[in-house]
Enzyme design. Sequence first.
Site, PDB file in Angstrom:
ATOM      1  N   CYS A  25       0.665  -1.494  -0.283  1.00 55.79           N
ATOM      2  CA  CYS A  25      -0.105  -0.075   0.009  1.00 55.79           C
ATOM      3  C   CYS A  25       1.222   1.450   0.191  1.00 55.79           C
ATOM      4  O   CYS A  25       2.289   1.176   0.093  1.00 55.79           O
ATOM      5  CB  CYS A  25      -0.558  -0.190   1.238  1.00 55.79           C
ATOM      6  SG  CYS A  25       0.249   0.375   3.437  1.00 55.79           S
ATOM      7  N   HIS A  87       3.847   1.903  11.598  1.00 56.22           N
ATOM      8  CA  HIS A  87       3.261   1.633  12.738  1.00 56.22           C
ATOM      9  C   HIS A  87       2.655   2.388  13.455  1.00 56.22           C
ATOM     10  O   HIS A  87       1.216   3.083  14.006  1.00 56.22           O
ATOM     11  CB  HIS A  87       3.356  -0.066  13.752  1.00 56.22           C
ATOM     12  CG  HIS A  87       3.265  -0.851  12.908  1.00 56.22           C
ATOM     13  ND1 HIS A  87       4.668  -1.283  12.851  1.00 56.22           N
ATOM     14  CD2 HIS A  87       2.938  -1.981  12.241  1.00 56.22           C
ATOM     15  CE1 HIS A  87       4.582  -2.812  11.921  1.00 56.22           C
ATOM     16  NE2 HIS A  87       3.468  -2.815  11.098  1.00 56.22           N
ATOM     17  N   HIS A 137      -1.096  -4.808  19.536  1.00 58.96           N
ATOM     18  CA  HIS A 137       0.230  -4.107  18.441  1.00 58.96           C
ATOM     19  C   HIS A 137       0.337  -3.107  18.513  1.00 58.96           C
ATOM     20  O   HIS A 137      -0.593  -2.230  18.959  1.00 58.96           O
ATOM     21  CB  HIS A 137      -1.561  -4.612  17.192  1.00 58.96           C
ATOM     22  CG  HIS A 137      -1.253  -4.377  15.621  1.00 58.96           C
ATOM     23  ND1 HIS A 137      -0.642  -3.174  14.796  1.00 58.96           N
ATOM     24  CD2 HIS A 137      -1.147  -5.433  14.528  1.00 58.96           C
ATOM     25  CE1 HIS A 137      -0.666  -3.449  13.969  1.00 58.96           C
ATOM     26  NE2 HIS A 137      -0.276  -4.726  13.938  1.00 58.96           N
ATOM     27  N   GLU A 139       0.690  -1.229  16.210  1.00 59.84           N
ATOM     28  CA  GLU A 139      -0.013   0.901  15.815  1.00 59.84           C
ATOM     29  C   GLU A 139      -1.064   0.631  16.947  1.00 59.84           C
ATOM     30  O   GLU A 139      -1.658   2.141  17.256  1.00 59.84           O
ATOM     31  CB  GLU A 139      -1.267  -0.300  14.128  1.00 59.84           C
ATOM     32  CG  GLU A 139      -1.832   1.638  14.369  1.00 59.84           C
ATOM     33  CD  GLU A 139      -2.828   1.319  13.216  1.00 59.84           C
ATOM     34  OE1 GLU A 139      -3.793   1.716  12.808  1.00 59.84           O
ATOM     35  OE2 GLU A 139      -2.916   0.334  12.111  1.00 59.84           O
ATOM     36  N   THR A 178      -5.949   0.582  11.807  1.00 61.20           N
ATOM     37  CA  THR A 178      -6.389   0.604  10.872  1.00 61.20           C
ATOM     38  C   THR A 178      -6.767  -0.335   9.999  1.00 61.20           C
ATOM     39  O   THR A 178      -6.645  -0.871   8.394  1.00 61.20           O
ATOM     40  CB  THR A 178      -5.597   1.374   9.576  1.00 61.20           C
ATOM     41  OG1 THR A 178      -3.937   1.050  10.068  1.00 61.20           O
ATOM     42  CG2 THR A 178      -5.279   3.042  10.762  1.00 61.20           C
ATOM     43  N   ASN A 238      -3.352  -6.867   9.121  1.00 66.56           N
ATOM     44  CA  ASN A 238      -3.877  -6.944   7.794  1.00 66.56           C
ATOM     45  C   ASN A 238      -3.986  -8.571   7.120  1.00 66.56           C
ATOM     46  O   ASN A 238      -4.974  -8.963   6.438  1.00 66.56           O
ATOM     47  CB  ASN A 238      -3.615  -5.601   6.756  1.00 66.56           C
ATOM     48  CG  ASN A 238      -2.347  -6.088   6.076  1.00 66.56           C
ATOM     49  OD1 ASN A 238      -2.397  -6.522   4.710  1.00 66.56           O
ATOM     50  ND2 ASN A 238      -1.255  -5.539   6.868  1.00 66.56           N
TER      51      ASN A 238
END
Length: 323
Positions: A25, A87, A137, A139, A178, A238
């Site tokens: 991405c 992140h 995580h 993030e 996200t 993800n």
Amino acid sequence: MADIIAPSAPLPPLHVLLAAPRGFCAGVDRAIQIVETALKKFGAPVYVRHEIVHNRFVVESLEAKGAVFVKELDEVPDDRPVVFSAHGVPKAIPAEAQRRNMIYVDATCPLVSKVHREAEHHHEAGRTVLLIGHAGHPEVVGTIGQLPPGAVKLVETVEDVAGLTVDDPDNLAFATQTTLSVDDTGAIVDALRDRFPSISGPKREDICYATTNRQGAVKAIAPRADALLVLGAPNSSNSVRLVEVARAHGCTRAMLVQRAAQIDWDRLSKVRTLGITAGASAPEVLVDEVLAALRERFTVTVEEVVTATENVIFKLPRILAAE
């Protein structure tokens, strides 16, 4: 008399459904460019706090160019630059780097930074922030670390919503990691709105465009596939979500693999239609590697299933701008 060589048996057919979009991405592209540009600007070594993105192939490629990956800032010498991962990091990390007069470059994905700003805005408005995400995580750790201790409450499941205790039910806001499952997150948001009708939140969930698009592509190919391979790391949120989405949409034999060498060929022996995708931190070279390995064992036809197009580009930080 010359030996007679019997013709080899024909390879079994395999139809590959190749998901698009897949792989890198814009945030991952930018993070990798940041490390590579920092190496050119400052020379090696450039230190990176945590994996720049969750993919060993990417990390090892950058290590070969002179990047040094560390767990914490205290492992970095004062006189060398350090990059913070895509992140995001708690506010205390750049504050400590400033205190030490270090050169640091923040590679936080701009879409994660957007969540940070939203959380700060809600806190300044006096709202308690409910963060939908996975405990531990990076993030989530980074987003929680934008605010004072206790200002953010983590919500991981729909069941968590019923057990929430909040001081002021009419003064709440939510934000999301996200890289979550779009469907699962939607269910949690619905539960939050049912219990706390006045809760504030983004117009759309904070799940990034790339996560949404990759899950949409998997939903399109999963019902048609006998099995599905997701290229990605086990610590990549993800990528793990892509496996879950595939299983939820009709492909029970969805598997996460990091490289072609990890493929369980016995499980694919009777497969005639195979789905392939890659998480947002997995480079396209790994997809090519898998396709090459498949062609050694099958007569492969490839159908690319395109469900969205992407043209997002994020600029590099000013500190790395050409002088």
